[in-house]
Design a protein around this motif. Structure first.
Motif, PDB file in Angstrom:
ATOM      1  N   ALA A 215      -6.681   0.593  -9.159  1.00 40.89           N
ATOM      2  CA  ALA A 215      -5.991   0.480  -7.865  1.00 40.89           C
ATOM      3  C   ALA A 215      -5.181   1.735  -7.570  1.00 40.89           C
ATOM      4  O   ALA A 215      -5.158   2.218  -6.423  1.00 40.89           O
ATOM      5  CB  ALA A 215      -5.078  -0.747  -7.867  1.00 40.89           C
ATOM      6  N   ALA A 216      -4.515   2.273  -8.572  1.00 40.21           N
ATOM      7  CA  ALA A 216      -3.706   3.472  -8.376  1.00 40.21           C
ATOM      8  C   ALA A 216      -4.578   4.681  -8.054  1.00 40.21           C
ATOM      9  O   ALA A 216      -4.236   5.500  -7.189  1.00 40.21           O
ATOM     10  CB  ALA A 216      -2.857   3.737  -9.614  1.00 40.21           C
ATOM     11  N   LEU A 217      -5.706   4.801  -8.735  1.00 40.03           N
ATOM     12  CA  LEU A 217      -6.613   5.910  -8.454  1.00 40.03           C
ATOM     13  C   LEU A 217      -7.195   5.803  -7.048  1.00 40.03           C
ATOM     14  O   LEU A 217      -7.350   6.805  -6.344  1.00 40.03           O
ATOM     15  CB  LEU A 217      -7.737   5.931  -9.497  1.00 40.03           C
ATOM     16  CG  LEU A 217      -7.340   6.416 -10.888  1.00 40.03           C
ATOM     17  CD1 LEU A 217      -8.463   6.134 -11.885  1.00 40.03           C
ATOM     18  CD2 LEU A 217      -6.992   7.893 -10.883  1.00 40.03           C
ATOM     19  N   ILE A 218      -7.519   4.585  -6.634  1.00 40.96           N
ATOM     20  CA  ILE A 218      -8.017   4.388  -5.278  1.00 40.96           C
ATOM     21  C   ILE A 218      -6.959   4.790  -4.259  1.00 40.96           C
ATOM     22  O   ILE A 218      -7.239   5.467  -3.259  1.00 40.96           O
ATOM     23  CB  ILE A 218      -8.458   2.932  -5.067  1.00 40.96           C
ATOM     24  CG1 ILE A 218      -9.714   2.625  -5.878  1.00 40.96           C
ATOM     25  CG2 ILE A 218      -8.717   2.649  -3.590  1.00 40.96           C
ATOM     26  CD1 ILE A 218     -10.078   1.145  -5.915  1.00 40.96           C
TER      27      ILE A 218
ATOM     28  N   THR B 234       3.077  10.071 -19.275  1.00 39.83           N
ATOM     29  CA  THR B 234       3.712   9.055 -18.440  1.00 39.83           C
ATOM     30  C   THR B 234       3.143   7.680 -18.748  1.00 39.83           C
ATOM     31  O   THR B 234       1.923   7.549 -18.905  1.00 39.83           O
ATOM     32  CB  THR B 234       3.464   9.355 -16.937  1.00 39.83           C
ATOM     33  OG1 THR B 234       3.874  10.685 -16.651  1.00 39.83           O
ATOM     34  CG2 THR B 234       4.221   8.374 -16.054  1.00 39.83           C
ATOM     35  N   ASP B 235       3.999   6.686 -18.842  1.00 39.55           N
ATOM     36  CA  ASP B 235       3.531   5.310 -18.973  1.00 39.55           C
ATOM     37  C   ASP B 235       3.202   4.828 -17.564  1.00 39.55           C
ATOM     38  O   ASP B 235       4.043   4.278 -16.851  1.00 39.55           O
ATOM     39  CB  ASP B 235       4.605   4.425 -19.611  1.00 39.55           C
ATOM     40  CG  ASP B 235       4.092   3.019 -19.926  1.00 39.55           C
ATOM     41  OD1 ASP B 235       3.098   2.597 -19.305  1.00 39.55           O
ATOM     42  OD2 ASP B 235       4.692   2.343 -20.787  1.00 39.55           O
ATOM     43  N   VAL B 236       1.963   5.044 -17.166  1.00 37.09           N
ATOM     44  CA  VAL B 236       1.587   4.804 -15.776  1.00 37.09           C
ATOM     45  C   VAL B 236       1.645   3.331 -15.397  1.00 37.09           C
ATOM     46  O   VAL B 236       1.915   2.987 -14.240  1.00 37.09           O
ATOM     47  CB  VAL B 236       0.175   5.371 -15.487  1.00 37.09           C
ATOM     48  CG1 VAL B 236       0.167   6.877 -15.642  1.00 37.09           C
ATOM     49  CG2 VAL B 236      -0.870   4.737 -16.393  1.00 37.09           C
ATOM     50  N   VAL B 237       1.404   2.448 -16.350  1.00 34.82           N
ATOM     51  CA  VAL B 237       1.450   1.022 -16.045  1.00 34.82           C
ATOM     52  C   VAL B 237       2.892   0.568 -15.858  1.00 34.82           C
ATOM     53  O   VAL B 237       3.222  -0.132 -14.897  1.00 34.82           O
ATOM     54  CB  VAL B 237       0.751   0.199 -17.141  1.00 34.82           C
ATOM     55  CG1 VAL B 237       0.886  -1.299 -16.857  1.00 34.82           C
ATOM     56  CG2 VAL B 237      -0.722   0.580 -17.245  1.00 34.82           C
TER      57      VAL B 237
ATOM     58  N   GLN C 266       0.825  -1.203   0.000  1.00 36.35           N
ATOM     59  CA  GLN C 266       0.000   0.000   0.000  1.00 36.35           C
ATOM     60  C   GLN C 266       0.861   1.256   0.000  1.00 36.35           C
ATOM     61  O   GLN C 266       0.615   2.186  -0.758  1.00 36.35           O
ATOM     62  CB  GLN C 266      -0.940  -0.009   1.207  1.00 36.35           C
ATOM     63  CG  GLN C 266      -1.819   1.228   1.315  1.00 36.35           C
ATOM     64  CD  GLN C 266      -2.756   1.343   0.143  1.00 36.35           C
ATOM     65  OE1 GLN C 266      -3.059   0.378  -0.536  1.00 36.35           O
ATOM     66  NE2 GLN C 266      -3.236   2.541  -0.112  1.00 36.35           N
ATOM     67  N   ARG C 267       1.884   1.304   0.837  1.00 33.40           N
ATOM     68  CA  ARG C 267       2.770   2.466   0.868  1.00 33.40           C
ATOM     69  C   ARG C 267       3.520   2.601  -0.441  1.00 33.40           C
ATOM     70  O   ARG C 267       3.725   3.695  -0.941  1.00 33.40           O
ATOM     71  CB  ARG C 267       3.765   2.331   2.015  1.00 33.40           C
ATOM     72  CG  ARG C 267       3.125   2.223   3.395  1.00 33.40           C
ATOM     73  CD  ARG C 267       2.377   3.481   3.766  1.00 33.40           C
ATOM     74  NE  ARG C 267       1.802   3.364   5.098  1.00 33.40           N
ATOM     75  CZ  ARG C 267       0.992   4.249   5.633  1.00 33.40           C
ATOM     76  NH1 ARG C 267       0.635   5.311   4.966  1.00 33.40           N
ATOM     77  NH2 ARG C 267       0.506   4.069   6.853  1.00 33.40           N
ATOM     78  N   ILE C 268       3.941   1.476  -1.012  1.00 33.39           N
ATOM     79  CA  ILE C 268       4.661   1.506  -2.279  1.00 33.39           C
ATOM     80  C   ILE C 268       3.786   2.107  -3.366  1.00 33.39           C
ATOM     81  O   ILE C 268       4.211   2.945  -4.151  1.00 33.39           O
ATOM     82  CB  ILE C 268       5.116   0.092  -2.669  1.00 33.39           C
ATOM     83  CG1 ILE C 268       6.203  -0.390  -1.711  1.00 33.39           C
ATOM     84  CG2 ILE C 268       5.638   0.058  -4.094  1.00 33.39           C
ATOM     85  CD1 ILE C 268       6.556  -1.854  -1.870  1.00 33.39           C
ATOM     86  N   LEU C 269       2.531   1.681  -3.426  1.00 35.81           N
ATOM     87  CA  LEU C 269       1.630   2.217  -4.444  1.00 35.81           C
ATOM     88  C   LEU C 269       1.441   3.711  -4.269  1.00 35.81           C
ATOM     89  O   LEU C 269       1.433   4.463  -5.238  1.00 35.81           O
ATOM     90  CB  LEU C 269       0.282   1.506  -4.373  1.00 35.81           C
ATOM     91  CG  LEU C 269       0.179   0.169  -5.097  1.00 35.81           C
ATOM     92  CD1 LEU C 269      -1.188  -0.446  -4.875  1.00 35.81           C
ATOM     93  CD2 LEU C 269       0.436   0.319  -6.584  1.00 35.81           C
ATOM     94  N   LEU C 270       1.296   4.161  -3.034  1.00 30.65           N
ATOM     95  CA  LEU C 270       1.111   5.585  -2.816  1.00 30.65           C
ATOM     96  C   LEU C 270       2.337   6.371  -3.242  1.00 30.65           C
ATOM     97  O   LEU C 270       2.235   7.437  -3.833  1.00 30.65           O
ATOM     98  CB  LEU C 270       0.796   5.839  -1.338  1.00 30.65           C
ATOM     99  CG  LEU C 270      -0.616   5.442  -0.901  1.00 30.65           C
ATOM    100  CD1 LEU C 270      -0.774   5.619   0.589  1.00 30.65           C
ATOM    101  CD2 LEU C 270      -1.665   6.243  -1.646  1.00 30.65           C
ATOM    102  N   CYS C 271       3.519   5.841  -2.948  1.00 26.60           N
ATOM    103  CA  CYS C 271       4.739   6.534  -3.355  1.00 26.60           C
ATOM    104  C   CYS C 271       4.867   6.577  -4.866  1.00 26.60           C
ATOM    105  O   CYS C 271       5.304   7.563  -5.441  1.00 26.60           O
ATOM    106  CB  CYS C 271       5.963   5.839  -2.751  1.00 26.60           C
ATOM    107  SG  CYS C 271       6.081   6.010  -0.962  1.00 26.60           S
ATOM    108  N   ALA C 272       4.475   5.489  -5.513  1.00 29.62           N
ATOM    109  CA  ALA C 272       4.626   5.419  -6.965  1.00 29.62           C
ATOM    110  C   ALA C 272       3.606   6.285  -7.694  1.00 29.62           C
ATOM    111  O   ALA C 272       3.887   6.814  -8.760  1.00 29.62           O
ATOM    112  CB  ALA C 272       4.486   3.970  -7.423  1.00 29.62           C
ATOM    113  N   PHE C 273       2.404   6.446  -7.104  1.00 30.15           N
ATOM    114  CA  PHE C 273       1.328   7.107  -7.833  1.00 30.15           C
ATOM    115  C   PHE C 273       0.794   8.359  -7.157  1.00 30.15           C
ATOM    116  O   PHE C 273      -0.331   8.749  -7.376  1.00 30.15           O
ATOM    117  CB  PHE C 273       0.194   6.107  -8.066  1.00 30.15           C
ATOM    118  CG  PHE C 273       0.692   4.876  -8.743  1.00 30.15           C
ATOM    119  CD1 PHE C 273       1.266   4.961  -9.992  1.00 30.15           C
ATOM    120  CD2 PHE C 273       0.633   3.659  -8.112  1.00 30.15           C
ATOM    121  CE1 PHE C 273       1.755   3.837 -10.615  1.00 30.15           C
ATOM    122  CE2 PHE C 273       1.124   2.524  -8.722  1.00 30.15           C
ATOM    123  CZ  PHE C 273       1.686   2.613  -9.981  1.00 30.15           C
TER     124      PHE C 273
END
Length: 240
Positions: free
Chosen positions: A191-194, A108-111, A3-10
């Motif tokens: 998932a990233a938007l959430i 950005t290539d978000v994926v 969860q923290r990783i996703l927030l940092c990335a997105f």
């Protein structure tokens, strides 16, 4: 700690939405459920419970399905088409938000940006089961208003649950690389938007409630009753 990783990335995804206002409220209350509801892939809680009950009664665990059944070779051309379709669905309810997404996807290539952070959690961007696990975990946390770290063990357990149910229901039987990529990338973007919305909702309890309702509604469109399950270190279990 997914969860923290996703927030940092997105965290840059959060920047495209205003901290408050009608446009954002419309997106989270109408557009997100509409997008998730169009996905053809459904994960049935009944199947999960039956699988869990069967595993408790069996002396030998069921063999894990082959990872190759869920993986695909990504195509940049298909990715561009998938993102354009995502924007088009968003535009039906939130033209401004869709325009912001379109500019973000163009720059950005978000994926691809998700590859490294998800790898730290033992997950891949080119695997439908992995993408569903990321979405499922984020959606459940948003529905409960919690923002806990997710361990590699937990991420792997949820991924294995997804893979087991997909294999038992034949959800991906005969699916092409194009179909797998469309499913996975839609789930990863959601998932990233959430995750971005969860970060914003920390300063707005009302936004948090709207997000929880919207995510729960969208998940029901995918046959997921988030209120009926609890996330543990060993994956999801039925709520008491």
């Amino acid at each position: 700690m997914m969860q923290r990783i996703l927030l940092c990335a997105f965290i840059w995804m959060a920047a495209i939405w205003p901290a408050a206002g009608q446009a954002q409220d419309m997106f989270w209350s109408t557009t997100l459920p509409a997008i998730t509801g169009t996905d053809t892939l459904g994960l049935h809680l009944r199947s999960l419970r039956e699988q869990q009950d069967g595993s408790r009664q069996s002396a030998q665990p069921a063999p894990a399905p082959s990872a190759t059944a869920f993986r695909y070779t990504p195509s940049p051309r298909r990715r561009a088409a998938n993102l354009a379709q995502f924007v088009a669905k968003s535009r039906q309810n939130d033209p401004k938000g869709a325009a912001d997404l379109e500019r973000l996807f163009a720059s950005t290539d978000v994926v691809e940006a998700m590859r490294a952070p998800l790898a730290e959690a033992g997950l891949r961007i080119d695997d439908v089961a992995d993408a569903y696990a990321v979405y499922w975990i984020n959606a459940w946390q948003a529905s409960r208003g919690v923002d806990d770290d997710v361990s590699r063990r937990m991420a792997t357990a949820v991924r294995n649950q997804v893979a087991g149910v997909m294999a038992s229901t034949g959800a991906l039987r005969g699916a092409s690389d194009a179909a797998k990529q469309e499913m996975a990338e839609s789930l990863l973007i959601q998932a990233a938007l959430i995750a971005a919305a969860m970060e914003q909702s920390k300063s707005s309890p009302e936004l948090g409630r709207q997000l929880a309702a919207a995510v729960s509604q969208g998940a029901r469109g995918m046959n997921l009753d988030l209120a009926a399950m609890t996330l543990t270190e060993d994956g999801f279990v039925p709520a008491n």
